[in-house]
Each structure stands twice: as structure tokens, then as C-alpha cells.
Design an enzyme around this catalytic site. Sequence first.
Site, PDB file in Angstrom:
ATOM      1  N   LYS A  61       0.824  -1.207   0.000  1.00 20.55           N
ATOM      2  CA  LYS A  61       0.000   0.000   0.000  1.00 20.55           C
ATOM      3  C   LYS A  61       0.858   1.257   0.000  1.00 20.55           C
ATOM      4  O   LYS A  61       0.535   2.236  -0.684  1.00 20.55           O
ATOM      5  CB  LYS A  61      -0.944  -0.035   1.203  1.00 20.55           C
ATOM      6  CG  LYS A  61      -2.022  -1.114   1.076  1.00 20.55           C
ATOM      7  CD  LYS A  61      -2.732  -1.407   2.383  1.00 20.55           C
ATOM      8  CE  LYS A  61      -3.703  -2.574   2.225  1.00 20.55           C
ATOM      9  NZ  LYS A  61      -4.319  -3.006   3.482  1.00 20.55           N
ATOM     10  N   GLN A 105      -4.238  -1.499   9.718  1.00 19.92           N
ATOM     11  CA  GLN A 105      -4.096  -2.832   9.135  1.00 19.92           C
ATOM     12  C   GLN A 105      -4.656  -3.873  10.108  1.00 19.92           C
ATOM     13  O   GLN A 105      -4.317  -3.877  11.289  1.00 19.92           O
ATOM     14  CB  GLN A 105      -2.622  -3.124   8.834  1.00 19.92           C
ATOM     15  CG  GLN A 105      -2.378  -4.464   8.176  1.00 19.92           C
ATOM     16  CD  GLN A 105      -3.021  -4.578   6.801  1.00 19.92           C
ATOM     17  OE1 GLN A 105      -2.967  -3.631   6.016  1.00 19.92           O
ATOM     18  NE2 GLN A 105      -3.614  -5.716   6.510  1.00 19.92           N
ATOM     19  N   ASP A 128     -10.725   3.589   4.638  1.00 24.69           N
ATOM     20  CA  ASP A 128     -10.836   2.138   4.485  1.00 24.69           C
ATOM     21  C   ASP A 128     -12.270   1.663   4.726  1.00 24.69           C
ATOM     22  O   ASP A 128     -12.576   0.487   4.567  1.00 24.69           O
ATOM     23  CB  ASP A 128      -9.884   1.440   5.476  1.00 24.69           C
ATOM     24  CG  ASP A 128      -9.575   0.003   5.079  1.00 24.69           C
ATOM     25  OD1 ASP A 128      -9.712  -0.329   3.876  1.00 24.69           O
ATOM     26  OD2 ASP A 128      -9.195  -0.784   5.962  1.00 24.69           O
TER      27      ASP A 128
END
Length: 292
Positions: A61, A105, A128
Site C-alpha cells: 500500500k 491494518q 478504508d
Amino acid sequence: MSPTTSTVPAQLMDGTALARRVGEETAARAAELTRRTGAAPCLATVLVGEDPASVTYVRMKRNRCAKAGIVSRHVALPAATTTEELVATLGALSEDPTVHGILLQHPVGEHIDERAAFEAIAPHKDVDGVTLSSFAAMSFGRPGFVSCTPGGIMRLLDAYDVDLAGKRAVVVGRSAILGKPVGMLLLARDATVTYCHSRTADLSAHLREADVVVAAVGRPELIRGEDIKPGAVVIDAGYNPGNVGDVDFDGALSRARLITPVPGGVGPMTIAVLLEQTVAAAERQLEARAAR
């Protein structure tokens, strides 16, 4: 040849090529925003511990950020980090005006309250799409950020002109950041959605009626090729060791009309949507600041 088998192998839905196009558009938007405001979009990535797969995902990413003209700020926390410490870190990033998007994450470790951590992310920086606020916005069709993998799935369906209105869609999986939100997005497109999961009785019967199958359960080749309705669209969002998805790819290939490969299907689009939403968040925040 069996009358239930397609005479033409399924067309592959190329997520890599589509992600490249989305990435080019995102990079152009980022460059224009930087030129206009003097500030580059910034994504903060937060990683708890050193799980090899998570480390690899975050590195990917960050590399994609660099290619798109997005500043990547990485926060690495020890595996022993508590829920309170993680919440404090995410709260500080939410208050930092130089950070426009935040990615935690996951998974974060069983000792951490993951939902509490997600909710520490300010909704306007939740690129996200993991907060309750984002899920509500997805469900009610309000402005906000979609969960990235479901968002990437919808972009793939659009790119291949899949008309969802009136179609029967079966989502196998009910996670808060994949199964549940993708069902909401499909429902918003007038699909008739059925959620299936580990306790669903006779999963095969549901699958055989599905015009669209979204596999998001995390069990290798759980969905057999013989259970795919001829002419169906198959989206495999599973990723298991050995580059194996949740669908028996070879078995489904001769029955489906469209199918995503693993890898190279849903995965690249997840990151593409993350970066696209980071730039969108930066645009909103910087423009709102300039209007004050």
C-alpha cells in the site's frame, strides 16, 4: 457436453488492468490537488505487531501511495500494544490536520478490541470504510467512504457492464468489512441479496440460484464449480495460502460468464479504491479549510 455447462469459458475480470486505470486517474487528481493547494494527500498506515502478511500488505500500500503522489506516514506499534494505546494513536492521527486518511491494518491481535480501535478513526478520514458511520452511509446511500474491497468489487462489476437490477446475488460471508457491506452495495443496485455463512443449510441450493456470487468467507475452494449457475458472475474475494481463492476456479471457469482470478482480480482493486478515497478525503478537507 452437459447441458448445464457453458460452451465458452468465462471471461476473466482483470482487476489488475482496472486498478492501473483507476491509479492513473487518482495520481492525476493528487497532482492537481498538490499543485492547487501546496499540500499532498497523506495516508497514515498503522500496524500492530510484525505479522509477515500484514507487513507485506502495508508495504504494498505504501509503494502504491508513492506511485500515486500520496504521502505515506507509517506508524509501527509493538505487538503488546493495548486497546487504549491504539485508540490514543488513532485519535491523535484523526486530529492531525496533515493526515487526510487513516488505515489500520487488520487483524490487530486478539487482545485488542478491534471495533473500539476502528471507531477511534474520524469518519472523514476513514478511507478504508471500517467505522460504523461508514457502514451506515453505505447502507443508506449517504455520502461517505465505502469499505475498500466491496467498493472494488462494485467497480469491477461496473467495468464489465454487469446489470444488477433484479438479479439474485448470493454473498458467502458476513464479515463487517466485506460480506455485510458488499451486500448493502448490491442491494442499493436493486439486486435481491441473500447472505450465506458457516451455518447456512444447503449452501449449494442457494448458489445454484445465484446470478451473482460473491465469495468472501476465507475457506479455500469452499464453493464448488458444480454449484455455479451457468452464466453467473463469480466474484472471488477470498485469498488463502497458495494463491487459492474461496471458489474452485477451474470448476467454475466452464460455467460462469465472468469470473475474477486469484490473484489479480479483487485484490488490486481494494488498494486502488483505498488510494482513490484518500485523495477524495484530502480534497474535501483541504477545500473545506480553504473556505474558512
